[in-house]
Write an enzyme that holds these catalytic residues in place. Structure first.
Site, PDB file in Angstrom:
ATOM      1  N   ASP A 102      -7.043  -2.094   3.345  1.00  0.00           N
ATOM      2  CA  ASP A 102      -6.071  -3.149   3.018  1.00  0.00           C
ATOM      3  C   ASP A 102      -6.440  -4.501   3.625  1.00  0.00           C
ATOM      4  OD1 ASP A 102      -4.359  -1.247   1.724  1.00  0.00           O
ATOM      5  OD2 ASP A 102      -3.666  -0.612   3.701  1.00  0.00           O
ATOM      6  N   ASP A 107       0.851  -1.182   0.000  1.00  0.00           N
ATOM      7  CA  ASP A 107       0.000   0.000   0.000  1.00  0.00           C
ATOM      8  C   ASP A 107       0.893   1.239   0.000  1.00  0.00           C
ATOM      9  OD1 ASP A 107      -2.323   1.674   0.494  1.00  0.00           O
ATOM     10  OD2 ASP A 107      -1.612   1.805   2.562  1.00  0.00           O
TER      11      ASP A 107
END
Length: 788
Positions: A546, A312
Site C-alpha cells: 500500500d 485496502d
C-alpha cells in the site's frame, strides 16, 4: 491475487537437488556480478538539508518578501528590511517542519528487508550480508526468515506470507518452481532457491521506487499559490495605476518609490503559509489526543476536502487474521465435535495461521468426550494434509486427517452432498478444508471447515458514516475477486467489481466499488486516476504493497497494525485499534478548514482594500496615506495577530470542502468594498472635516485599517450571524492586543504623528458599528457563493 508460477517440467530434477544442492556461484563470479548489477539495496536519494532550506525561500510568497527587502535596502531602511527578513525566515522554518517523509519511507523499506542471508558460495553454505546477493546466487529459506531477494524455489517446501506485497490474507504453500519476492516471511518449512533479481529490480525495489516518485501537490499549496497569483496580478495593475497617477501629479521619484514599496508590502499575504501550518498543527494536536498521529501537517487540511477513500482489504477493512467462518458437519457429527477433531490434527503453538484459527475456534466450544491425542504429524506440502492418531473412549486407535478437500475425500467413505457443499463454500471465497476421522482404513468424512479473514467490527459503521459525510469508499485489494466481494458485502460496499482486464489509468471512483487482484503499482495508478478526475483522494492501508498509494494520496492513513513501511508513507497513522480515527480526522480536518478559510477571506479582503486605499488616498490627498514603516507594523500587528483565528470555535461542514479560490476572491471583493467605503469615509472626514495634516491623515488611515480589519474578522468568522457562536479566548485576546497596540502608537505618536484620544475612540466606535453592517452584507454573499 496469486502471482505464483506453477512448477515446471523440471520438478523431478529439483526434488533431487534436496540432497544435492547446486554448488552456487564462486566468490569471484559473485563479486563480478555485484560490480555489474550493484548492491541488493534500495538507492538513497535524500536531499541535502541546505537544498531543502533553499527550496523554502524560492516560491511566490518568499519572492515578494525578497523584493520588498531589496527595495528597503535601496532606500536605506535597514530596520524595516531586517523585520521583513525575519518574517521570511519564520515562514521558511515552519515549512521545513513538514518535509522529509519520503526519505523516512525509503528507510523503512530498507529496514524491512533481510539484513543477512544463507548463501552457497564455492560449494559451501555461509552467512553473508543480504546486500551482497546477486542474480544466480543459491540461498536457503528457513523458518522465521525474510526472503532477501526475488527468488525461484529449487527444492523444499515453505509456507510464505506475502500479504505485505500481494494483499493475500492466506499464506502460500510454495514448492519447486515457485517465484517468491523480497520481503516475504517464511512461516514454515525450509527450501533452497535461486536469486532472480536484486535491489531496485525486485518487486520490493519497484515498490520503493514508486514511493520515491509518488508526489501530489497538496490543496494547501495550490490554494496559497492561487491566492498569491490573484493578489499579485491585482497588485501589479494597481501599482501601475499608482505610478501613472503619481507621475501625472508630478511627485518626485523619492516619494514614488516608497509609495510603490508600500503597495508591494500591502499585497503580500505574508502570514498565509504560516497560518496554514499553525492551523494544521493545532488540528494535529487535537487528533493526537484521540489516537491519530499526523506525520504530514498538510494531511489534516486534506482530510477536509477528501471525497474518495481508497481502502485496502487485508489488515485494514479486515483483521488480517484467519478465523473459522463456517462449518459443515457431515452425518453423525456436530459442529463442536468437528472442531474438536480438527484441533487435534492442528499444530499447537506454531506459526501456521490456519491451525491457530482452528484451535482458537475449538477452544470456545469444548466437548467432554474428545479423544486423547497420541501422535501428531504436521502439515506436509507433498501430501497436502496433517494427521493425528488418537485414542477413543474404548482405547481403540483412530486416525484423523485434515487437509485439502480433494485429498481428504479420497481417504474416506463417500459422503453424499460433500462435493456440492465444498463448491458452495469456495464460491463464497472461503478457504475450504476437509476432515476425515475413524479407524485406519475405515475413515468417514466428518465435515468441512471454511476459513476467512473477517472484517473489523467497525468497518461497516465507518463506511456508512463516511457516506453520510459525502465521502465515497472503494476497496483496493490484491486478493481474489470472490473473497473481496464477500468482504465488500459484509462492510456495506455495494457496487460493481472491476473486471480484471480494465484499464486503470483513466477510471473514475463511481464506476466500481471493488478493485480486486491488483498489484502495488495498480493501487498507485488508481489513486492518480481518481486525482486526475478532480477528486481529493484518501488511501487507508497497512502493508508495503500500500506504500506507493499511501504516499501518492492527498491523505494517506496507516492503521495501527501497519508495517513501518506503510506508516512512513502515510500522512496519518492510527495509533489505537480500529478505524474510528478516520472519522475523527475528517471532522477535525473540516474544523481546520473553516479556520483557515476565515483567515484566507480576511487576508484577501484586507490586501485588496489596503492596495485600493493607497489609490484613493493618493487621489484624495495627493500623497501616500501609508508609509512602508506603517505597512510593516500592519503586517506584524495585523497579519500575525490574526493567526489567532486558528484557535476559533467553528462548526465542521456536513460535506467535503473545496478550495474555490475564485469564490473566495469574489467574496473578498464584495466584503472589501464595504471596508474600503468605511476607510475612505474616515479618511475624508479626517482630511476635509477635521482638517488633519498629511502625517495625521496617515495615522488616521493606519488605525482605520486596523480597527476595520478587526470588524471584518468578527463578521466573517461565523458563516451565519456573527452572534451565533462565541469567539475563542485567543481570538478575543489577540483582537484586544491589536487594538491596544494601534491605539497606543497613535496616541503616543510612535512611528507616526499623534492623534487626539477622541478621534481614536470615535474611529473605534464606528468600526464596531461596521461589524454589524458587514454581517448583513455577508449573509447573501456567502449564500450565493456556497460559503454559508
Amino acid at each position: 491475487m496469486n502471482i505464483a508460477s506453477p512448477p515446471g517440467p523440471g520438478s523431478n530434477a529439483a526434488a533431487a537437488a534436496v540432497a544435492n544442492p547446486p554448488e552456487g556461484l564462486t566468490g569471484a563470479e559473485a563479486l563480478r556480478r555485484l560490480q555489474s548489477v550493484g548492491a541488493n539495496t534500495v538507492p538513497d536519494t535524500a536531499l541535502h538539508p541546505i537544498k531543502r532550506a533553499l527550496g523554502k525561500v524560492w516560491a511566490p510568497v518568499p519572492w515578494m518578501l525578497e523584493a520588498a527587502i531589496v527595495l528597503e535596502l535601496v532606500l536605506g531602511n535597514h530596520l524595516e528590511a531586517a523585520i521583513i527578513a525575519g518574517l521570511l525566515v519564520f515562514n521558511a522554518a515552519l515549512a521545513m517542519f513538514q518535509e522529509g517523509r519520503a526519505q523516512a519511507t525509503l528507510a523503512a523499506l530498507k529496514s524491512r528487508l533481510a539484513l543477512s542471508a544463507s548463501v552457497r558460495r564455492d560449494g559451501a553454505w555461509l552467512i553473508a550480508p543480504a546486500a551482497g546477493l546477486v542474480p544466480g546466487d543459491v540461498v536457503k529459506l528457513s523458518l522465521g526468515g525474510v526472503v532477501a531477494a526475488d527468488v525461484t524455489l529449487i527444492s523444499g517446501n515453505v509456507l510464505l506470507d506475502q500479504s505485505m506485497l500481494t494483499g493475500e490474507s492466506v499464506p502460500i504453500e510454495a514448492g519447486p518452481g515457485y517465484q517468491s519476492f523480497a520481503g516475504a516471511l517464511v512461516r514454515r518449512g525450509e527450501a533452497v532457491a535461486e536469486v532472480t533479481a536484486t535491489g531496485p529490480r525486485t518487486r520490493f525495489g519497484r515498490t520503493a521506487e514508486l514511493v520515491r516518485i509518488a508526489h501530489v501537490v497538496s490543496s494547501q499549496q495550490k490554494a496559497v499559490l492561487r491566492v498569491v497569483r490573484n493578489l499579485a496580478a491585482f497588485s501589479v495593475i494597481v501599482i501601475l495605476a499608482i505610478i501613472a497617477y503619481a507621475v501625472l501629479l508630478g511627485l518626485p521619484v523619492a516619494e514614488i518609490v516608497p509609495l510603490v514599496l508600500t503597495a508591494v508590502l500591502a499585497s503580500i499575504p505574508v502570514a498565509l503559509p504560516a497560518t496554514f501550518t499553525l492551523a494544521s498543527a493545532l488540528g494535529a494536536r487535537s487528533l493526537a489526543r484521540v489516537g491519530v498521529l499526523p506525520t504530514r501537517l498538510s494531511a489534516v487540511d486534506e482530510a477536509a476536502t477528501m471525497d474518495v477513500l481508497c481502502a485496502d482489504k487485508t489488515g485494514t477493512l479486515t483483521r488480517n487474521a484467519l478465523s473459522v467462518a463456517d462449518l459443515c458437519p457431515m452425518a453423525g457429527f456436530d459442529e463442536a465435535h468437528l472442531l474438536a477433531l480438527a484441533a487435534l490434527a492442528s499444530s499447537d503453538g506454531g506459526q501456521d495461521p490456519v491451525d491457530a484459527a482452528i484451535r482458537a475456534a475449538a477452544a470456545g466450544r469444548t466437548v467432554s468426550d474428545a479423544p486423547r491425542l497420541v501422535t501428531f504429524l504436521p502439515f506436509d506440502p507433498a501430501t497436502k494434509m496433517s494427521e493425528a492418531t488418537v485414542a477413543v473412549a474404548d482405547g481403540t486407535a483412530h486416525r484423523i486427517v485434515k487437509g485439502a478437500f480433494a485429498v481428504v475425500v479420497r481417504l474416506a467413505r463417500p459422503a453424499p452432498g460433500a462435493a456440492e457443499a465444498a463448491a458452495r463454500l469456495e464460491e463464497k471465497g472461503y478457504r475450504v478444508l476437509a476432515l476425515a476421522a475413524g479407524p485406519p482404513g475405515a475413515m468417514v468424512l466428518a465435515g468441512l471447515l471454511a476459513l476467512s479473514d473477517p472484517p473489523r467490527e467497525d468497518s461497516a459503521g465507518l463506511i456508512a458514516e463516511l457516506r453520510s459525510l459525502g465521502v465515497r469508499t472503494v476497496m483496493l485489494t490484491g486478493d481474489a475477486a470472490a473473497t473481496a466481494a464477500i468482504v465488500a458485502h459484509a462492510v456495506g460496499l455495494e457496487g460493481a467489481i472491476c473486471p480484471p482486464d480494465t484499464r486503470l489509468d483513466d477510471l473514475k471512483p463511481d464506476r466500481f466499488a471493488v478493485f480486486a487482484g491488483i498489484l502495488p503499482e495498480d493501487k498507485y495508478t488508481l489513486v492518480k486516476a481518481f486525482q486526475k478526475a478532480g477528486h481529493t483522494v484518501g488511501m487507508c492501508g497497512d502493508g508495503a504493497n500500500d506504500a506507493p498509494a499511501l504516499r501518492q494520496a492527498q491523505i494517506g492513513i496507516a492503521v495501527a497494525t501497519a508495517t513501518d513501511v506503510a506508516k512512513s508513507a502515510a500522512g496519518m497513522v492510527l495509533t489505537t485499534a480500529g478505524l474510528n480515527g478516520i472519522l475523527a480526522a475528517v471532522r477535525e480536518g473540516r474544523i481546520t478548514f473553516q479556520r483557515i478559510l476565515t483567515y484566507t477571506l480576511n487576508s484577501i479582503t484586507k490586501k485588496i482594500v489596503t492596495v485600493l486605499l493607497l489609490i484613493v488616498g493618493l487621489v484624495m490627498t495627493g500623497h501616500a496615506v501609508l508609509t512602508p514603516l506603517l505597512m510593516v507594523i500592519l503586517l506584524i500587528a495585523g497579519d500575525f495577530l490574526a493567526m489567532s483565528v486558528t484557535t476559533d470555535n467553528v462548526r465542521p461542514s456536513a460535506m467535503p470542502n473545496a478550495w474555490r479560490i475564485g469564490h473566495f476572491t469574489i467574496a473578498g471583493i464584495a466584503m472589501g468594498l464595504c471596508l474600503l467605503a468605511y476607510c475612505t469615509t474616515v479618511l475624508a472626514v479626517g482630511k476635509f472635516v477635521l482638517r488633519l495634516d498629511t502625517e495625521e491623515v496617515r495615522t488616521l488611515t493606519f488605525i482605520a485599517v486596523v480597527f476595520g480589519s478587526q470588524s471584518m474578522i468578527y463578521a466573517i468568522r461565523e458563516r451565519r450571524h456573527l452572534w451565533n457562536s462565541r469567539p475563542s479566548g485567543w481570538l478575543i485576546a489577540s483582537s484586544l492586543a491589536d487594538i491596544l497596540i494601534a491605539s497606543a502608537l497613535a496616541l503616543a505618536g510612535v512611528a507616526m504623528a499623534p492623534l487626539p484620544a477622541g478621534i481614536v475612540a470615535g474611529t473605534l466606535l464606528t468600526a464596531a458599528m461596521l461589524a454589524f453592517l458587514l454581517d448583513l452584507v455577508k449573509l447573501p454573499v456567502f449564500a450565493r457563493l456556497g460559503l454559508a
